[in-house]
Design a protein around this motif. Structure first.
Motif, PDB file in Angstrom:
ATOM      1  N   GLN A   1       0.827  -1.203   0.000  1.00 17.29           N
ATOM      2  CA  GLN A   1       0.000   0.000   0.000  1.00 17.29           C
ATOM      3  C   GLN A   1       0.857   1.247   0.000  1.00 17.29           C
ATOM      4  OE1 GLN A   1      -2.369  -0.341   3.603  1.00 17.29           O
ATOM      5  NE2 GLN A   1      -0.738   0.462   4.889  1.00 17.29           N
ATOM      6  N   ARG A   2       0.178   2.385  -0.291  1.00 20.55           N
ATOM      7  CA  ARG A   2       0.743   3.708  -0.110  1.00 20.55           C
ATOM      8  C   ARG A   2       2.131   3.897  -0.726  1.00 20.55           C
ATOM      9  NH1 ARG A   2      -1.689   6.756   3.755  1.00 20.55           N
ATOM     10  NH2 ARG A   2       0.160   7.202   5.001  1.00 20.55           N
ATOM     11  N   ILE A   3       3.117   4.371   0.029  1.00 23.32           N
ATOM     12  CA  ILE A   3       4.395   4.762  -0.575  1.00 23.32           C
ATOM     13  C   ILE A   3       5.106   3.561  -1.195  1.00 23.32           C
ATOM     14  CG2 ILE A   3       6.719   5.655  -0.053  1.00 23.32           C
ATOM     15  CD1 ILE A   3       5.365   7.517   2.023  1.00 23.32           C
TER      16      ILE A   3
ATOM     17  N   ARG B   1       2.529  -7.782   4.385  1.00 22.08           N
ATOM     18  CA  ARG B   1       2.070  -8.484   5.594  1.00 22.08           C
ATOM     19  C   ARG B   1       0.641  -8.977   5.393  1.00 22.08           C
ATOM     20  NH1 ARG B   1       2.297  -5.515  11.419  1.00 22.08           N
ATOM     21  NH2 ARG B   1       0.957  -4.050  10.294  1.00 22.08           N
ATOM     22  N   THR B   2      -0.188  -8.169   4.800  1.00 22.72           N
ATOM     23  CA  THR B   2      -1.600  -8.526   4.593  1.00 22.72           C
ATOM     24  C   THR B   2      -1.896  -8.591   3.097  1.00 22.72           C
ATOM     25  OG1 THR B   2      -2.049  -7.204   6.572  1.00 22.72           O
ATOM     26  CG2 THR B   2      -3.955  -7.895   5.237  1.00 22.72           C
TER      27      THR B   2
ATOM     28  N   ARG C   1      -3.654  -8.100  -0.227  1.00 30.34           N
ATOM     29  CA  ARG C   1      -4.608  -7.077  -0.706  1.00 30.34           C
ATOM     30  C   ARG C   1      -4.722  -7.193  -2.227  1.00 30.34           C
ATOM     31  NH1 ARG C   1      -4.522  -2.963   3.358  1.00 30.34           N
ATOM     32  NH2 ARG C   1      -2.823  -3.283   4.836  1.00 30.34           N
TER      33      ARG C   1
ATOM     34  N   PHE D   1       7.453  -8.933  10.164  1.00 28.14           N
ATOM     35  CA  PHE D   1       8.745  -8.716  10.814  1.00 28.14           C
ATOM     36  C   PHE D   1       8.594  -8.549  12.318  1.00 28.14           C
ATOM     37  CE2 PHE D   1      10.320  -8.941   6.801  1.00 28.14           C
ATOM     38  CZ  PHE D   1      10.217  -7.810   5.990  1.00 28.14           C
TER      39      PHE D   1
ATOM     40  N   ASN E   1      11.189  -0.215   3.564  1.00 26.01           N
ATOM     41  CA  ASN E   1      10.042   0.701   3.639  1.00 26.01           C
ATOM     42  C   ASN E   1       9.024   0.269   4.692  1.00 26.01           C
ATOM     43  OD1 ASN E   1       7.999   2.663   2.227  1.00 26.01           O
ATOM     44  ND2 ASN E   1       6.978   0.659   2.224  1.00 26.01           N
TER      45      ASN E   1
ATOM     46  N   SER F   1       6.854  -0.467   7.775  1.00 23.32           N
ATOM     47  CA  SER F   1       6.822   0.348   8.973  1.00 23.32           C
ATOM     48  C   SER F   1       5.436   0.374   9.602  1.00 23.32           C
ATOM     49  CB  SER F   1       7.213   1.786   8.622  1.00 23.32           C
ATOM     50  OG  SER F   1       6.947   2.677   9.699  1.00 23.32           O
TER      51      SER F   1
ATOM     52  N   ILE G   1      14.111   3.784   4.597  1.00 21.69           N
ATOM     53  CA  ILE G   1      13.114   4.853   4.666  1.00 21.69           C
ATOM     54  C   ILE G   1      12.903   5.204   6.137  1.00 21.69           C
ATOM     55  CG2 ILE G   1      10.834   5.670   3.994  1.00 21.69           C
ATOM     56  CD1 ILE G   1      12.475   4.877   1.572  1.00 21.69           C
TER      57      ILE G   1
ATOM     58  N   ASP H   1      12.516   8.811   8.903  1.00 21.37           N
ATOM     59  CA  ASP H   1      11.506   9.828   9.209  1.00 21.37           C
ATOM     60  C   ASP H   1      12.219  11.079   9.701  1.00 21.37           C
ATOM     61  OD1 ASP H   1       8.182   9.667  10.493  1.00 21.37           O
ATOM     62  OD2 ASP H   1       9.472  11.448  10.484  1.00 21.37           O
TER      63      ASP H   1
ATOM     64  N   TYR I   1       8.527   4.904  18.229  1.00 25.51           N
ATOM     65  CA  TYR I   1       8.615   4.988  16.761  1.00 25.51           C
ATOM     66  C   TYR I   1       9.808   5.863  16.366  1.00 25.51           C
ATOM     67  CZ  TYR I   1       7.598   6.774  12.078  1.00 25.51           C
ATOM     68  OH  TYR I   1       7.706   7.158  10.756  1.00 25.51           O
TER      69      TYR I   1
ATOM     70  N   LYS J   1      13.364   4.837  14.465  1.00 26.66           N
ATOM     71  CA  LYS J   1      13.746   5.448  13.185  1.00 26.66           C
ATOM     72  C   LYS J   1      15.121   6.119  13.313  1.00 26.66           C
ATOM     73  CE  LYS J   1      10.212   4.846  10.260  1.00 26.66           C
ATOM     74  NZ  LYS J   1      10.303   4.367   8.865  1.00 26.66           N
TER      75      LYS J   1
ATOM     76  N   ALA K   1       8.839  13.665   5.949  1.00 25.50           N
ATOM     77  CA  ALA K   1       7.881  14.120   6.953  1.00 25.50           C
ATOM     78  C   ALA K   1       6.507  13.835   6.339  1.00 25.50           C
ATOM     79  CB  ALA K   1       8.078  15.604   7.284  1.00 25.50           C
TER      80      ALA K   1
ATOM     81  N   ILE L   1       4.025  13.019   4.013  1.00 24.36           N
ATOM     82  CA  ILE L   1       3.990  12.641   2.596  1.00 24.36           C
ATOM     83  C   ILE L   1       2.557  12.386   2.139  1.00 24.36           C
ATOM     84  CG2 ILE L   1       4.678  10.915   0.866  1.00 24.36           C
ATOM     85  CD1 ILE L   1       7.027  12.669   1.866  1.00 24.36           C
ATOM     86  N   GLN L   2       1.868  11.605   2.973  1.00 26.33           N
ATOM     87  CA  GLN L   2       0.535  11.140   2.561  1.00 26.33           C
ATOM     88  C   GLN L   2      -0.315  10.922   3.806  1.00 26.33           C
ATOM     89  OE1 GLN L   2       0.993   7.576   0.234  1.00 26.33           O
ATOM     90  NE2 GLN L   2      -1.131   7.531  -0.416  1.00 26.33           N
TER      91      GLN L   2
HETATM   92  N1  LIG Z   1       3.160   8.414   5.026  1.00 32.64           N
HETATM   93  C1  LIG Z   1       3.874   9.429   5.492  1.00 32.64           C
HETATM   94  O1  LIG Z   1       3.433  10.592   5.451  1.00 32.64           O
HETATM   95  C2  LIG Z   1       5.229   9.187   6.061  1.00 32.64           C
HETATM   96  C3  LIG Z   1       5.863   7.955   5.903  1.00 32.64           C
HETATM   97  N2  LIG Z   1       7.112   7.765   6.416  1.00 32.64           N
HETATM   98  C4  LIG Z   1       7.777   6.469   6.214  1.00 32.64           C
HETATM   99  O2  LIG Z   1       7.659   6.096   4.844  1.00 32.64           O
HETATM  100  C5  LIG Z   1       7.469   4.668   4.745  1.00 32.64           C
HETATM  101  C6  LIG Z   1       6.185   4.388   3.983  1.00 32.64           C
HETATM  102  O3  LIG Z   1       5.118   5.061   4.666  1.00 32.64           O
HETATM  103  P1  LIG Z   1       3.619   4.550   4.439  1.00 32.64           P
HETATM  104  O4  LIG Z   1       3.427   4.172   3.032  1.00 32.64           O
HETATM  105  O5  LIG Z   1       2.705   5.542   5.078  1.00 32.64           O
HETATM  106  O6  LIG Z   1       3.640   3.212   5.296  1.00 32.64           O
HETATM  107  P2  LIG Z   1       2.414   2.338   5.855  1.00 32.64           P
HETATM  108  O7  LIG Z   1       2.039   2.814   7.223  1.00 32.64           O
HETATM  109  O8  LIG Z   1       1.377   2.258   4.803  1.00 32.64           O
HETATM  110  O9  LIG Z   1       3.144   0.910   6.054  1.00 32.64           O
HETATM  111  C7  LIG Z   1       3.752   0.291   4.947  1.00 32.64           C
HETATM  112  C8  LIG Z   1       3.585  -1.181   5.094  1.00 32.64           C
HETATM  113  O10 LIG Z   1       4.394  -1.685   6.167  1.00 32.64           O
HETATM  114  C9  LIG Z   1       3.826  -2.945   6.521  1.00 32.64           C
HETATM  115  N3  LIG Z   1       4.204  -3.359   7.878  1.00 32.64           N
HETATM  116  C10 LIG Z   1       3.920  -2.733   9.021  1.00 32.64           C
HETATM  117  N4  LIG Z   1       4.401  -3.431  10.072  1.00 32.64           N
HETATM  118  C11 LIG Z   1       4.981  -4.557   9.545  1.00 32.64           C
HETATM  119  C12 LIG Z   1       5.625  -5.688  10.107  1.00 32.64           C
HETATM  120  N5  LIG Z   1       5.752  -5.806  11.426  1.00 32.64           N
HETATM  121  N6  LIG Z   1       6.086  -6.646   9.276  1.00 32.64           N
HETATM  122  C13 LIG Z   1       5.942  -6.528   7.931  1.00 32.64           C
HETATM  123  N7  LIG Z   1       5.341  -5.472   7.332  1.00 32.64           N
HETATM  124  C14 LIG Z   1       4.861  -4.503   8.146  1.00 32.64           C
HETATM  125  C15 LIG Z   1       2.324  -2.734   6.448  1.00 32.64           C
HETATM  126  O11 LIG Z   1       1.728  -3.973   6.104  1.00 32.64           O
HETATM  127  P3  LIG Z   1       0.163  -4.199   6.353  1.00 32.64           P
HETATM  128  O12 LIG Z   1      -0.490  -3.332   5.344  1.00 32.64           O
HETATM  129  O13 LIG Z   1      -0.111  -5.618   6.108  1.00 32.64           O
HETATM  130  O14 LIG Z   1      -0.108  -3.773   7.761  1.00 32.64           O
HETATM  131  C16 LIG Z   1       2.164  -1.652   5.386  1.00 32.64           C
HETATM  132  O15 LIG Z   1       1.566  -2.115   4.201  1.00 32.64           O
HETATM  133  C17 LIG Z   1       7.468   4.147   6.175  1.00 32.64           C
HETATM  134  O16 LIG Z   1       8.739   3.667   6.537  1.00 32.64           O
HETATM  135  C18 LIG Z   1       7.108   5.361   7.001  1.00 32.64           C
HETATM  136  O17 LIG Z   1       7.579   5.279   8.338  1.00 32.64           O
HETATM  137  C19 LIG Z   1       7.763   8.738   7.139  1.00 32.64           C
HETATM  138  C20 LIG Z   1       7.167   9.963   7.329  1.00 32.64           C
HETATM  139  C21 LIG Z   1       5.887  10.297   6.761  1.00 32.64           C
END
Ligand SMILES: NC(=O)C1=CN([C@@H]2O[C@H](COP(=O)(O)OP(=O)(O)OC[C@H]3O[C@@H](n4cnc5c(N)ncnc54)[C@H](OP(=O)(O)O)[C@@H]3O)[C@@H](O)[C@H]2O)C=CC1
Ligand SMILES: Nc1nc2c(c(=O)[nH]1)N=C([C@H](O)[C@@H](O)CO)CN2
Length: 236
Positions: free
Chosen positions: A15-17, A37-38, A40, A58, A84, A86, A133, A135, A148, A152, A178, A180-181
């Motif tokens: 998902q997402r980024i 992890r899930t 989709r 993880f 990535n 998180s 990736i 923060d 968190y 990071k 910071a 992003i989305q």
């Molecule tokens: N979005 C933003 O504005 C910001 C993002 N970031 C960083 O950018 C990166 C991408 O952000 P974003 O897209 O929002 O991330 P998400 O919160 O969407 O997480 C990305 C994916 O990480 C997976 N995940 C979470 N925990 C675990 C685990 N224990 N084991 C395996 N997979 C795991 C999730 O899987 P599942 O879907 O199955 O739960 C999820 O799909 C991240 O590292 C985030 O910290 C930093 C600052 C701002």
């Protein structure tokens, strides 16, 4: 000489980024391996575009080690590893230790073990990168996401250590975003407050992370560095 066959591994790309970067890398002609992890619809969409999707959680060390085994079973080389995956957890009263452990597992132990045990796959003879990736919040910490932010910050330090360890064959860098989305549950008040925290006041979307990733992959002279993607938050 880059080997077009060497896939790029990106974790947490369902998902997402992560999903956006995986789709853009596929569009650039790179073979891609993702962890999810899930399950989709997006994972199936990536499979249909030729990506290899490996399920991984993880949150346990066994889960990380099983993922590493699966990567080795699927490829003998890698062009890059993008960490990535998180979870953005805040402190939950009575569950603080669990939260800290979960943040350490996904943001530090997983990159640490994957880097140590998959570095050999990056030594295929061409350009090779590891990208963490992180923060931008590591600049000052976070009262609401203590574990968190600390995890990071630890990930940022792993960038420095692995950059020194793996040079000159493998470059190791970080991207520190910071805002992003937004997440779907973020209300108008939260969104306004978050946008006011930077001088550019933007929700840029995942493309800006992809552009930074592309820059790191394409530039042969950057290692041990973090790209700050924060709209000028540090100026406020
Ligand atoms: N979005 C933003 O504005 C910001 C993002 N970031 C960083 O950018 C990166 C991408 O952000 P974003 O897209 O929002 O991330 P998400 O919160 O969407 O997480 C990305 C994916 O990480 C997976 N995940 C979470 N925990 C675990 C685990 N224990 N084991 C395996 N997979 C795991 C999730 O899987 P599942 O879907 O199955 O739960 C999820 O799909 C991240 O590292 C985030 O910290 C930093 C600052 C701002
Ligand atoms: N894994 C995630 N990490 C972070 C997220 C997210 O959605 N998932 N979101 C943020 C916020 O956008 C924050 O940067 C806003 O100030 C941080 N990390």
């Amino acid at each position: 000489m880059s080997n077009p066959e060497a896939p790029i591994l990106i974790t947490g790309a369902a998902q997402r980024i992560g999903l956006h970067c995986a789709e853009r890398l596929l569009g650039d002609g790179h073979p891609v391996i993702i962890s999810y992890r899930t399950e989709r619809e997006s994972v199936e969409r990536l499979r249909k575009r030729g990506a290899t999707a490996l399920q991984a959680d993880f949150s346990t060390t066994d889960g990380i080690l099983a993922f590493i085994e699966a990567v080795h079973a699927h490829t003998g080389q890698l062009r890059a590893i993008v960490h990535n995956a998180s979870d953005w957890l805040s402190e939950k009263p009575g569950h603080e230790a669990e939260t800290f452990q979960q943040m350490f597992q996904v943001h530090m132990l997983a990159p640490y073990l994957i880097n140590l045990r998959c570095a050999e796959l990056l030594k295929y003879g061409g350009p090779a990168d590891i990208v963490h990736i992180g923060d931008d919040v590591t600049r000052k910490g976070s009262a609401k996401h203590i574990a968190y932010a600390a995890s990071k910050a630890g990930l940022e330090n792993l960038t420095l250590s692995f950059a020194a360890l793996l040079a000159p064959t493998i470059k190791v860098n970080g991207i520190s975003p910071a805002m992003i989305q937004f997440n779907s549950g973020d209300d108008e008040a939260y969104r306004r407050k978050a946008l006011a925290k930077s001088v550019l006041g933007l929700e840029p979307g995942p493309e800006v992370v992809y552009l930074s990733l592309r820059h790191l992959l394409d530039n042969p002279y950057i290692t041990g560095t973090h790209i700050t993607l924060n709209g000028g938050r540090h100026l406020i």
